[in-house]
Enzyme design. Structure first.
Site, PDB file in Angstrom:
ATOM      1  N   HIS A  23       0.882  -1.156   0.000  1.00  7.81           N
ATOM      2  CA  HIS A  23       0.000   0.000   0.000  1.00  7.81           C
ATOM      3  C   HIS A  23       0.930   1.219   0.000  1.00  7.81           C
ATOM      4  CE1 HIS A  23      -3.741   2.083   0.560  1.00  7.81           C
ATOM      5  NE2 HIS A  23      -3.333   2.688   1.655  1.00  7.81           N
ATOM      6  N   HIS A  35      -3.597   8.936   1.293  1.00  7.76           N
ATOM      7  CA  HIS A  35      -3.547   7.643   0.610  1.00  7.76           C
ATOM      8  C   HIS A  35      -4.913   7.336   0.017  1.00  7.76           C
ATOM      9  CE1 HIS A  35      -5.695   5.291   3.870  1.00  7.76           C
ATOM     10  NE2 HIS A  35      -5.506   6.476   4.416  1.00  7.76           N
ATOM     11  N   CYS A 111      -2.801   2.573  -5.839  1.00  8.45           N
ATOM     12  CA  CYS A 111      -2.310   3.551  -4.868  1.00  8.45           C
ATOM     13  C   CYS A 111      -0.881   3.992  -5.178  1.00  8.45           C
ATOM     14  CB  CYS A 111      -2.416   3.011  -3.446  1.00  8.45           C
ATOM     15  SG  CYS A 111      -1.751   1.352  -3.247  1.00  8.45           S
TER      16      CYS A 111
END
Length: 128
Positions: A23, A35, A111
């Site tokens: 991530h 994020h 991401c």
């Protein structure tokens, strides 16, 4: 910071080692990061459905809250390939995205693309 990591500086990219995938987040100040949070993560943190959702919400969170106990490191790995934008520009672009809903796909809008776009103006992912 965990594991003796250097403190992230504003504009730094942070790689978070979740189980099965990475991530990514971008540091805005202190322990705050921005994020992509797939909406399903709101309800079922870390469940497999979060990977298949095709929309994500741009969230500003405390790094600790994003980690879910996972390890992390500052990783501005494309600095050798692309010139990062000036920090104030990175932060301005990043703040403009908070609470927006963006298209999300593991292949071309994940991401990692998101944070690379903000730091370098180039959406790139080496995860795929």
């Amino acid at each position: 910071p965990s594991q003796g990591n250097p403190r992230p500086r504003p504009g730094d990219l942070i790689e978070i080692f979740r189980i099965g995938y990475e991530h990514w987040a971008i540091c805005v100040e202190g322990d705050r990061v921005v994020h992509l949070a797939p909406p399903s993560e709101e309800f079922v943190a870390g469940s497999i459905t979060s990977i298949f959702s095709n929309r994500a919400v741009v969230k500003c969170s405390r790094l600790e809250d994003v980690l879910h106990g996972c390890s992390w490191k500052v990783n501005n790995k494309l600095d050798g390939t692309y010139l990062p934008l000036p920090v104030d520009k990175i932060l301005q672009r990043t703040r403009n995205m908070i609470n927006k809903i963006v298209q999300y796909s593991l292949i071309d809008g994940n991401c990692e693309h998101f944070v690379n776009e903000l730091r370098y103006g180039v959406p790139r992912s080496q995860q795929v």
